[in-house]
Design a protein around this motif. Structure first.
Motif, PDB file in Angstrom:
ATOM      1  N   GLY A 138      -7.355  16.277  -2.121  1.00 42.16           N
ATOM      2  CA  GLY A 138      -7.982  15.755  -3.331  1.00 42.16           C
ATOM      3  C   GLY A 138      -6.958  15.384  -4.389  1.00 42.16           C
ATOM      4  N   LEU A 139      -5.944  16.241  -4.554  1.00 45.44           N
ATOM      5  CA  LEU A 139      -4.896  15.949  -5.532  1.00 45.44           C
ATOM      6  C   LEU A 139      -4.105  14.707  -5.124  1.00 45.44           C
ATOM      7  N   THR A 140      -3.862  14.540  -3.825  1.00 46.36           N
ATOM      8  CA  THR A 140      -3.141  13.367  -3.330  1.00 46.36           C
ATOM      9  C   THR A 140      -3.917  12.079  -3.603  1.00 46.36           C
ATOM     10  N   VAL A 141      -5.224  12.103  -3.342  1.00 45.03           N
ATOM     11  CA  VAL A 141      -6.061  10.929  -3.606  1.00 45.03           C
ATOM     12  C   VAL A 141      -6.059  10.585  -5.090  1.00 45.03           C
ATOM     13  N   PHE A 142      -6.135  11.603  -5.930  1.00 44.61           N
ATOM     14  CA  PHE A 142      -6.126  11.353  -7.374  1.00 44.61           C
ATOM     15  C   PHE A 142      -4.824  10.689  -7.808  1.00 44.61           C
ATOM     16  N   MET A 143      -3.690  11.203  -7.343  1.00 46.61           N
ATOM     17  CA  MET A 143      -2.397  10.622  -7.728  1.00 46.61           C
ATOM     18  C   MET A 143      -2.254   9.197  -7.194  1.00 46.61           C
ATOM     19  N   ALA A 144      -2.740   8.977  -5.965  1.00 47.68           N
ATOM     20  CA  ALA A 144      -2.645   7.634  -5.398  1.00 47.68           C
ATOM     21  C   ALA A 144      -3.474   6.637  -6.205  1.00 47.68           C
ATOM     22  N   LEU A 145      -4.684   7.014  -6.571  1.00 52.63           N
ATOM     23  CA  LEU A 145      -5.540   6.125  -7.365  1.00 52.63           C
ATOM     24  C   LEU A 145      -4.922   5.851  -8.729  1.00 52.63           C
TER      25      LEU A 145
END
Length: 371
Positions: free
Chosen positions: A18-25
């Motif tokens: 979830g944290l990875t998706v947030f940073m990518a977005l």
């Protein structure tokens, strides 16, 4: 009581996903905003987005590989490093993106630290942080001291956090495996004890029976009277061996209730489950106490192998045993061989048995024996 390792692994991995998706977005929004205000060209933005998506797509896969063991560095890790370097070189350098610029480099190093020994991780981190500091200072004109400090802190924090997460999961996994090993060891020790008892009881008797039978066979044509005497002794030895086996099996079946209660409490508390016992069984017959001892043994094994219990209460009153624990796992499964065998044993003796989740979310095993 520790959680099941697969549950702990999912919590750690999915939280990082979830944290990875947030940073990518967030990084994608920065790149799109830079294209709209003319900071970078669409072609550079396209290549930058490719690197960004490639890195953040590989990062969760690297975590899943390295959480199960310490694998060797792979081509996947190298490709992720190339994508991370592309993100650093191509992403826009403006006031909004400066925080984002620190993300691919320490994230990749944190993943690489799960594949490398600590010393190799330290050398690789020093080289990457130095290169990143020099490039950023050259391109943006920032003082190298501030860039170095920020990059070093972010790298050290993420590496420490990632290695701590994996260590935590390994500890949970090992604790769970230890519980199952203890249960298997208890069963194996009991089998060895029974096998040893049978060997001690039957080994000598069967050897003598074999020798006397051979002697009687040889004497049957020469001395019928002596052969008959030898066979009479064989019959006595066989009867004595049978009686010894029956006695051993009866002792195996007739468990001691106090010993079983103490053993189950020790096993549960060693596995992290608080065990409270309230037993009033003084007026019960030896047969009833033996049946309840079997129920305690099977119930304790069921808690150890099939639950996440942190608390187990054992109550015996008037020939009724209740074992209540708070470790229900999802949908109730079909009863195993141990509980099925216990149910048949109690039914044969005129008792009753049930084992099912309660409306309060707990699991209740109830066994009643004739007094």
């Amino acid at each position: 009581m520790v959680a099941r390792p697969d549950t702990a692994r999912k919590l750690l991995i999915y939280w990082m996903d979830g944290l990875t998706v947030f940073m990518a977005l967030f990084a994608v929004v920065i790149i799109v905003a830079a294209v709209l205000d003319g900071s970078i060209s669409p072609a550079v933005a396209a290549v930058s987005l490719t690197c960004l998506i490639g890195f953040y797509a590989l990062f969760p896969l690297l975590l899943r590989e390295s959480f199960d063991s310490r694998p060797r560095p792979t081509l996947k890790l190298l490709i992720a490093g190339v994508f991370a370097a592309g993100c650093v070189v191509l992403m826009p350098y403006n006031e909004y993106a400066r925080g984002v610029l620190l993300q691919p480099e320490p994230l990749w190093l944190s993943a690489a630290s799960l594949y490398l020994p600590l010393r190799a991780t330290a050398w690789l981190s020093a080289a990457v942080v130095t290169a990143f500091t020099g490039y950023t200072s050259l391109v943006t004109g920032q003082g190298w001291q501030g860039v170095l400090l920020g990059s070093a802190l972010a790298t050290a924090t993420l590496i420490g956090t990632m290695r701590l997460w994996r260590w935590l999961w390994w500890m949970i996994r090992d604790a769970h495996n230890s519980r199952e090993a203890k249960a298997r060891l208890a069963v194996t020790e009991e089998r060895l004890r029974f096998a040893r008892d049978l060997h001690d009881l039957l080994g000598h008797s069967l050897s003598v029976i074999t020798l006397k039978s051979e002697l009687a066979a040889k004497l049957s044509t020469k001395d019928a009277g002596r052969a008959a005497g030898e066979m009479a002794e064989v019959r006595e030895l066989a009867g004595d061996a049978l009686a010894r086996v029956q006695q051993a099996v009866h002792g195996y079946q007739a468990l001691d209730l106090e010993e079983e209660l103490a053993g189950v409490r020790a096993a549960l508390e060693a596995a992290g489950t608080r065990c409270v016992i309230d037993a009033r069984a003084d007026g019960l017959s030896p047969a009833a106490r033996s049946l309840l001892a079997w129920a305690v043994r099977e119930g304790g094994t069921n808690v150890l192998k099939h639950s996440n219990a942190t608390r187990c209460a054992i109550t015996i009153d008037g020939g009724v045993l209740e074992m209540l624990n708070d470790g229900v796992r999802g949908q109730p499964a079909a009863p195993g061989n141990g509980l099925s065998g216990l149910s048949e044993r109690l039914a044969t003796a005129g008792g009753s048995f049930s084992a099912a989740p309660t409306p309060a979310g707990e699991f209740l095993l109830r066994a009643a024996v004739p007094a």
